[in-house]
Design a protein around this motif. Structure first.
Motif, PDB file in Angstrom:
ATOM      1  N   ASP A 144     -22.601 -29.101 -26.590  1.00 54.94           N
ATOM      2  CA  ASP A 144     -22.313 -28.055 -25.599  1.00 54.94           C
ATOM      3  C   ASP A 144     -21.139 -28.411 -24.695  1.00 54.94           C
ATOM      4  O   ASP A 144     -20.711 -27.590 -23.877  1.00 54.94           O
ATOM      5  CB  ASP A 144     -23.564 -27.725 -24.751  1.00 54.94           C
ATOM      6  CG  ASP A 144     -24.233 -28.952 -24.168  1.00 54.94           C
ATOM      7  OD1 ASP A 144     -24.274 -29.992 -24.848  1.00 54.94           O
ATOM      8  OD2 ASP A 144     -24.730 -28.875 -23.028  1.00 54.94           O
ATOM      9  N   HIS A 145     -20.588 -29.612 -24.858  1.00 55.65           N
ATOM     10  CA  HIS A 145     -19.436 -30.043 -24.077  1.00 55.65           C
ATOM     11  C   HIS A 145     -18.221 -30.285 -24.967  1.00 55.65           C
ATOM     12  O   HIS A 145     -17.089 -30.171 -24.538  1.00 55.65           O
ATOM     13  CB  HIS A 145     -19.772 -31.328 -23.312  1.00 55.65           C
ATOM     14  CG  HIS A 145     -20.965 -31.160 -22.433  1.00 55.65           C
ATOM     15  ND1 HIS A 145     -20.880 -30.985 -21.076  1.00 55.65           N
ATOM     16  CD2 HIS A 145     -22.297 -31.081 -22.745  1.00 55.65           C
ATOM     17  CE1 HIS A 145     -22.103 -30.811 -20.580  1.00 55.65           C
ATOM     18  NE2 HIS A 145     -22.975 -30.866 -21.571  1.00 55.65           N
ATOM     19  N   ASP A 250     -23.940 -33.744 -17.478  1.00 52.78           N
ATOM     20  CA  ASP A 250     -25.390 -33.551 -17.547  1.00 52.78           C
ATOM     21  C   ASP A 250     -26.129 -34.471 -16.590  1.00 52.78           C
ATOM     22  O   ASP A 250     -26.973 -35.271 -16.975  1.00 52.78           O
ATOM     23  CB  ASP A 250     -25.856 -33.743 -18.989  1.00 52.78           C
ATOM     24  CG  ASP A 250     -25.443 -32.552 -19.842  1.00 52.78           C
ATOM     25  OD1 ASP A 250     -24.477 -31.865 -19.457  1.00 52.78           O
ATOM     26  OD2 ASP A 250     -26.075 -32.290 -20.871  1.00 52.78           O
ATOM     27  N   HIS A 297     -24.104 -27.648 -15.875  1.00 46.03           N
ATOM     28  CA  HIS A 297     -25.295 -26.810 -16.099  1.00 46.03           C
ATOM     29  C   HIS A 297     -25.863 -26.232 -14.802  1.00 46.03           C
ATOM     30  O   HIS A 297     -27.039 -25.879 -14.737  1.00 46.03           O
ATOM     31  CB  HIS A 297     -26.366 -27.609 -16.855  1.00 46.03           C
ATOM     32  CG  HIS A 297     -25.923 -28.006 -18.235  1.00 46.03           C
ATOM     33  ND1 HIS A 297     -25.467 -27.092 -19.157  1.00 46.03           N
ATOM     34  CD2 HIS A 297     -25.836 -29.222 -18.853  1.00 46.03           C
ATOM     35  CE1 HIS A 297     -25.127 -27.719 -20.283  1.00 46.03           C
ATOM     36  NE2 HIS A 297     -25.342 -29.021 -20.118  1.00 46.03           N
TER      37      HIS A 297
END
Ligand SMILES: [Zn+2]
Length: 328
Positions: A144-145, A250, A297
Protein backbone atom coordinates in the motif's frame (compact mmCIF):
# COMPACT_ATOMS: atom_id res chain seq x y z
CA UNK A 1 -44.35 19.95 8.10
CA UNK A 2 -48.00 18.72 8.36
CA UNK A 3 -49.83 16.27 6.12
CA UNK A 4 -51.58 19.05 4.19
CA UNK A 5 -48.40 20.86 3.43
CA UNK A 6 -46.86 17.61 2.28
CA UNK A 7 -49.85 16.93 0.00
CA UNK A 8 -49.69 20.48 -1.39
CA UNK A 9 -46.00 20.15 -2.00
CA UNK A 10 -46.49 16.84 -3.78
CA UNK A 11 -49.26 18.17 -6.01
CA UNK A 12 -47.28 21.34 -6.84
CA UNK A 13 -44.34 19.16 -7.86
CA UNK A 14 -46.59 16.91 -9.98
CA UNK A 15 -47.99 19.89 -11.86
CA UNK A 16 -44.62 21.53 -12.43
CA UNK A 17 -43.62 21.89 -16.06
CA UNK A 18 -39.91 22.26 -15.30
CA UNK A 19 -37.78 19.30 -16.44
CA UNK A 20 -37.13 16.56 -13.94
CA UNK A 21 -33.72 16.82 -12.28
CA UNK A 22 -31.01 14.66 -13.80
CA UNK A 23 -30.73 11.31 -12.04
CA UNK A 24 -27.83 11.20 -9.65
CA UNK A 25 -25.69 8.42 -8.29
CA UNK A 26 -26.62 6.05 -11.08
CA UNK A 27 -23.61 6.54 -13.33
CA UNK A 28 -19.97 5.98 -12.58
CA UNK A 29 -19.21 9.72 -12.79
CA UNK A 30 -21.89 10.53 -10.21
CA UNK A 31 -20.16 8.15 -7.78
CA UNK A 32 -16.79 9.86 -8.26
CA UNK A 33 -15.64 11.94 -5.29
CA UNK A 34 -13.98 15.32 -5.74
CA UNK A 35 -10.26 15.07 -6.55
CA UNK A 36 -8.39 13.63 -3.58
CA UNK A 37 -5.66 16.13 -2.94
CA UNK A 38 -5.16 18.85 -0.35
CA UNK A 39 -2.36 21.40 -0.14
CA UNK A 40 -0.86 22.73 3.06
CA UNK A 41 1.87 25.34 3.46
CA UNK A 42 4.32 24.47 6.26
CA UNK A 43 6.99 27.16 6.51
CA UNK A 44 8.55 27.23 3.06
CA UNK A 45 7.26 23.75 2.22
CA UNK A 46 4.23 23.10 0.08
CA UNK A 47 2.80 19.73 1.05
CA UNK A 48 0.19 18.00 -1.10
CA UNK A 49 -1.69 15.13 0.53
CA UNK A 50 -2.69 12.54 -2.08
CA UNK A 51 -5.56 10.17 -1.46
CA UNK A 52 -5.11 6.61 -2.72
CA UNK A 53 -8.35 5.09 -1.39
CA UNK A 54 -9.45 3.27 1.72
CA UNK A 55 -8.96 -0.19 3.18
CA UNK A 56 -11.07 -1.86 5.86
CA UNK A 57 -9.20 -2.97 9.00
CA UNK A 58 -11.12 -5.31 11.33
CA UNK A 59 -11.40 -4.54 15.03
CA UNK A 60 -10.14 -8.07 15.64
CA UNK A 61 -6.67 -7.12 14.33
CA UNK A 62 -6.13 -4.67 17.20
CA UNK A 63 -3.85 -6.35 19.74
CA UNK A 64 -3.19 -5.54 23.39
CA UNK A 65 -6.64 -4.27 24.38
CA UNK A 66 -9.79 -6.11 25.37
CA UNK A 67 -12.70 -6.00 22.90
CA UNK A 68 -14.65 -3.98 25.49
CA UNK A 69 -11.88 -1.37 25.73
CA UNK A 70 -11.72 -1.17 21.93
CA UNK A 71 -15.49 -0.77 21.69
CA UNK A 72 -15.42 1.97 24.33
CA UNK A 73 -12.83 3.95 22.36
CA UNK A 74 -14.67 3.52 19.07
CA UNK A 75 -18.07 4.34 20.49
CA UNK A 76 -19.32 7.77 19.44
CA UNK A 77 -16.34 8.44 17.16
CA UNK A 78 -18.34 7.58 14.05
CA UNK A 79 -15.55 5.88 12.12
CA UNK A 80 -17.23 4.44 9.01
CA UNK A 81 -17.36 0.67 9.44
CA UNK A 82 -18.44 -2.12 7.11
CA UNK A 83 -18.66 -5.85 7.88
CA UNK A 84 -15.04 -6.07 6.68
CA UNK A 85 -13.73 -3.49 9.12
CA UNK A 86 -13.06 0.11 10.01
CA UNK A 87 -12.44 2.54 7.18
CA UNK A 88 -8.76 3.38 7.03
CA UNK A 89 -7.33 5.87 4.54
CA UNK A 90 -4.28 5.25 2.39
CA UNK A 91 -2.39 8.52 1.79
CA UNK A 92 0.82 9.60 0.10
CA UNK A 93 2.49 13.02 0.36
CA UNK A 94 4.19 15.20 -2.20
CA UNK A 95 6.54 17.77 -0.66
CA UNK A 96 7.83 20.75 -2.64
CA UNK A 97 11.12 21.58 -0.96
CA UNK A 98 13.45 24.07 -2.56
CA UNK A 99 13.25 23.23 -6.26
CA UNK A 100 12.54 19.54 -5.67
CA UNK A 101 9.40 17.50 -5.70
CA UNK A 102 9.70 14.67 -3.20
CA UNK A 103 6.98 12.05 -2.92
CA UNK A 104 6.72 10.05 0.31
CA UNK A 105 5.10 6.69 -0.50
CA UNK A 106 3.15 6.00 -3.67
CA UNK A 107 -0.05 4.13 -2.83
CA UNK A 108 -1.34 0.74 -3.88
CA UNK A 109 -1.62 1.00 -7.71
CA UNK A 110 -3.55 -2.19 -8.54
CA UNK A 111 -2.18 -4.31 -5.66
CA UNK A 112 -5.26 -3.85 -3.42
CA UNK A 113 -7.93 -4.10 -6.07
CA UNK A 114 -10.48 -1.62 -7.39
CA UNK A 115 -11.30 1.60 -5.55
CA UNK A 116 -7.70 2.26 -4.60
CA UNK A 117 -4.66 3.18 -6.65
CA UNK A 118 -5.61 6.84 -7.05
CA UNK A 119 -2.31 8.51 -6.15
CA UNK A 120 -1.18 9.26 -9.70
CA UNK A 121 -4.61 10.53 -10.82
CA UNK A 122 -4.73 12.82 -7.78
CA UNK A 123 -1.14 13.96 -8.34
CA UNK A 124 -2.11 14.94 -11.88
CA UNK A 125 -5.27 16.65 -10.58
CA UNK A 126 -2.94 18.72 -8.37
CA UNK A 127 -1.08 19.79 -11.52
CA UNK A 128 2.02 17.61 -11.20
CA UNK A 129 3.01 14.92 -13.70
CA UNK A 130 4.80 11.77 -12.51
CA UNK A 131 7.80 12.77 -14.67
CA UNK A 132 8.23 15.90 -12.51
CA UNK A 133 8.80 13.89 -9.33
CA UNK A 134 12.51 13.96 -8.42
CA UNK A 135 12.55 11.51 -5.53
CA UNK A 136 10.29 8.89 -3.98
CA UNK A 137 11.01 8.17 -0.32
CA UNK A 138 9.47 4.96 1.00
CA UNK A 139 8.47 4.51 4.63
CA UNK A 140 8.59 0.74 4.07
CA UNK A 141 8.03 -1.81 1.33
CA UNK A 142 4.46 -2.94 1.94
CA UNK A 143 2.21 -2.89 -1.16
CA UNK A 144 0.00 0.00 0.00
CA UNK A 145 3.07 2.26 0.04
CA UNK A 146 5.22 0.79 -2.70
CA UNK A 147 3.09 -0.71 -5.50
CA UNK A 148 2.36 2.75 -6.91
CA UNK A 149 5.97 3.25 -8.01
CA UNK A 150 5.31 1.03 -11.04
CA UNK A 151 2.59 1.22 -13.65
CA UNK A 152 0.32 -1.55 -14.88
CA UNK A 153 3.02 -2.41 -17.46
CA UNK A 154 5.57 -2.98 -14.68
CA UNK A 155 7.65 0.02 -15.76
CA UNK A 156 8.70 2.88 -13.49
CA UNK A 157 5.72 5.18 -12.89
CA UNK A 158 8.13 7.99 -11.93
CA UNK A 159 10.67 7.80 -14.76
CA UNK A 160 12.94 10.60 -13.50
CA UNK A 161 12.82 9.78 -9.82
CA UNK A 162 15.32 8.14 -7.51
CA UNK A 163 13.66 5.62 -5.17
CA UNK A 164 14.92 5.72 -1.57
CA UNK A 165 14.55 2.90 0.95
CA UNK A 166 16.14 2.18 4.31
CA UNK A 167 18.99 -0.33 4.01
CA UNK A 168 17.60 -2.71 6.67
CA UNK A 169 14.22 -2.64 4.94
CA UNK A 170 15.75 -3.35 1.53
CA UNK A 171 17.80 -6.28 2.81
CA UNK A 172 14.76 -7.70 4.60
CA UNK A 173 12.66 -7.79 1.43
CA UNK A 174 15.50 -9.01 -0.77
CA UNK A 175 16.51 -11.81 1.58
CA UNK A 176 14.84 -14.98 2.91
CA UNK A 177 13.58 -13.35 6.13
CA UNK A 178 10.61 -11.60 4.51
CA UNK A 179 9.18 -14.91 3.31
CA UNK A 180 9.93 -16.64 6.60
CA UNK A 181 8.24 -13.95 8.71
CA UNK A 182 5.24 -13.27 6.48
CA UNK A 183 2.23 -15.54 7.07
CA UNK A 184 1.58 -17.90 4.16
CA UNK A 185 -1.70 -16.16 3.27
CA UNK A 186 0.10 -12.82 2.87
CA UNK A 187 3.27 -14.08 1.21
CA UNK A 188 2.30 -12.57 -2.12
CA UNK A 189 3.38 -9.17 -0.73
CA UNK A 190 7.01 -10.31 -0.95
CA UNK A 191 6.71 -10.77 -4.71
CA UNK A 192 4.87 -7.46 -5.00
CA UNK A 193 7.71 -5.66 -3.21
CA UNK A 194 10.40 -7.24 -5.37
CA UNK A 195 8.53 -6.53 -8.60
CA UNK A 196 8.10 -2.86 -7.66
CA UNK A 197 11.74 -2.36 -6.69
CA UNK A 198 13.25 -4.22 -9.65
CA UNK A 199 12.86 -1.63 -12.45
CA UNK A 200 14.43 1.09 -10.28
CA UNK A 201 17.27 -1.23 -9.36
CA UNK A 202 17.81 -2.11 -13.04
CA UNK A 203 17.91 1.59 -13.97
CA UNK A 204 20.40 2.42 -11.19
CA UNK A 205 17.73 4.54 -9.51
CA UNK A 206 17.33 2.65 -6.24
CA UNK A 207 19.24 4.13 -3.30
CA UNK A 208 19.37 2.70 0.18
CA UNK A 209 20.40 4.64 3.26
CA UNK A 210 20.97 4.19 6.97
CA UNK A 211 19.18 6.26 9.63
CA UNK A 212 21.16 9.45 10.19
CA UNK A 213 22.76 9.42 6.73
CA UNK A 214 23.19 12.95 5.46
CA UNK A 215 22.70 12.02 1.83
CA UNK A 216 18.93 12.16 1.55
CA UNK A 217 17.48 14.74 -0.85
CA UNK A 218 17.02 18.33 0.33
CA UNK A 219 18.45 17.60 3.79
CA UNK A 220 15.52 15.38 4.76
CA UNK A 221 16.21 13.38 7.93
CA UNK A 222 15.39 9.67 8.15
CA UNK A 223 14.14 8.61 11.59
CA UNK A 224 14.25 4.89 12.26
CA UNK A 225 10.81 3.77 13.46
CA UNK A 226 11.03 -0.03 13.20
CA UNK A 227 8.49 -2.58 14.29
CA UNK A 228 5.73 -2.60 11.71
CA UNK A 229 8.53 -3.74 9.41
CA UNK A 230 12.22 -4.11 10.35
CA UNK A 231 13.39 -0.98 8.52
CA UNK A 232 10.27 1.15 8.77
CA UNK A 233 11.32 4.80 8.49
CA UNK A 234 9.72 8.18 9.12
CA UNK A 235 10.95 11.41 7.57
CA UNK A 236 11.53 14.75 9.25
CA UNK A 237 11.46 17.69 6.86
CA UNK A 238 12.53 21.20 7.86
CA UNK A 239 10.27 23.94 6.51
CA UNK A 240 12.20 26.82 8.09
CA UNK A 241 10.45 29.37 10.32
CA UNK A 242 10.70 26.78 13.14
CA UNK A 243 8.22 24.57 11.28
CA UNK A 244 8.94 20.89 10.81
CA UNK A 245 6.95 18.12 9.19
CA UNK A 246 7.14 14.50 10.27
CA UNK A 247 5.84 12.10 7.62
CA UNK A 248 5.19 8.69 9.08
CA UNK A 249 3.98 5.55 7.39
CA UNK A 250 2.50 2.77 9.52
CA UNK A 251 3.01 4.22 12.99
CA UNK A 252 -0.74 4.49 13.59
CA UNK A 253 -3.31 2.28 11.83
CA UNK A 254 -6.34 2.77 14.10
CA UNK A 255 -6.33 6.49 14.88
CA UNK A 256 -9.25 6.32 17.33
CA UNK A 257 -7.49 3.64 19.34
CA UNK A 258 -3.73 4.15 19.08
CA UNK A 259 -3.42 7.86 19.97
CA UNK A 260 -5.36 7.21 23.18
CA UNK A 261 -3.66 3.85 23.80
CA UNK A 262 -0.26 3.80 22.03
CA UNK A 263 0.44 0.32 23.45
CA UNK A 264 -2.35 -1.14 21.29
CA UNK A 265 -0.80 -2.68 18.21
CA UNK A 266 -1.77 -3.98 14.81
CA UNK A 267 -1.75 -7.70 14.13
CA UNK A 268 0.33 -7.22 10.97
CA UNK A 269 3.24 -5.55 12.82
CA UNK A 270 6.29 -7.77 12.29
CA UNK A 271 7.64 -6.90 15.77
CA UNK A 272 4.89 -5.49 18.00
CA UNK A 273 7.15 -4.57 20.91
CA UNK A 274 9.37 -2.44 18.68
CA UNK A 275 6.35 -0.99 16.88
CA UNK A 276 4.91 0.18 20.20
CA UNK A 277 8.24 1.71 21.23
CA UNK A 278 8.53 3.53 17.90
CA UNK A 279 4.97 4.85 18.16
CA UNK A 280 5.52 6.09 21.71
CA UNK A 281 8.76 7.81 20.74
CA UNK A 282 7.37 9.58 17.67
CA UNK A 283 4.15 10.63 19.43
CA UNK A 284 6.17 12.09 22.31
CA UNK A 285 8.60 13.90 20.00
CA UNK A 286 5.86 15.29 17.75
CA UNK A 287 3.77 16.48 20.70
CA UNK A 288 6.74 18.04 22.51
CA UNK A 289 8.16 19.81 19.47
CA UNK A 290 4.83 20.80 17.91
CA UNK A 291 5.78 19.20 14.61
CA UNK A 292 3.30 18.94 11.83
CA UNK A 293 2.50 15.28 11.16
CA UNK A 294 1.43 13.56 7.95
CA UNK A 295 0.26 9.98 8.41
CA UNK A 296 -0.25 7.37 5.72
CA UNK A 297 -3.30 5.86 7.44
CA UNK A 298 -4.77 8.87 9.23
CA UNK A 299 -8.12 10.19 7.92
CA UNK A 300 -7.44 12.09 4.71
CA UNK A 301 -5.68 14.47 4.34
CA UNK A 302 -3.93 13.04 7.39
CA UNK A 303 -2.23 16.36 8.19
CA UNK A 304 -2.28 17.84 11.67
CA UNK A 305 -0.63 17.79 15.07
CA UNK A 306 -0.31 15.47 18.04
CA UNK A 307 -1.49 16.73 21.42
CA UNK A 308 -0.29 15.14 24.65
CA UNK A 309 -3.06 14.28 27.12
CA UNK A 310 -1.45 12.94 30.26
CA UNK A 311 0.14 9.63 29.30
CA UNK A 312 -1.94 9.48 26.13
CA UNK A 313 -2.27 11.52 22.95
CA UNK A 314 -4.91 12.98 20.69
CA UNK A 315 -4.92 13.73 16.96
CA UNK A 316 -5.61 17.35 16.03
CA UNK A 317 -6.45 17.49 12.31
CA UNK A 318 -5.43 20.49 10.24
CA UNK A 319 -8.04 23.11 9.52
CA UNK A 320 -8.91 23.65 5.84
CA UNK A 321 -6.86 26.72 4.96
CA UNK A 322 -6.14 28.93 1.98
CA UNK A 323 -2.59 28.87 0.69
CA UNK A 324 -0.47 31.92 1.47
CA UNK A 325 0.71 34.11 -1.41
CA UNK A 326 4.02 32.97 -2.89
CA UNK A 327 6.99 34.56 -1.18
CA UNK A 328 9.35 36.76 -3.13
ZN1 LIG B 1 0.36 0.72 5.35
Amino acid sequence: MGATALALGASAFAQSTSPAPAPEATSASALQQVPGYYQQAIGTLRVTALFDGVVQLPRSQIQGLTPAAIDALLQRRYVPESPRGLQTAVNAYLVHIGGRRVLVDAGTADCFGPGLGQVIANLQAAGVSPAQVDDVLLTHAHPDHLCGVVGADGARAFPNATLWLDDTELRYWEGPEAEARTPQALRFVVGQARRALAPYQAAGRLRSFKPGDAGLPAGIQALASPGHTPGHTSYLIDGGDAQKLLVWGDVVHYHVVQFARPSASFEADVDRVRAIASRRQLLAQAARAGWWVAGAHLPFPGLGHVRAEGAAYAWVPAEFSPLPAARR
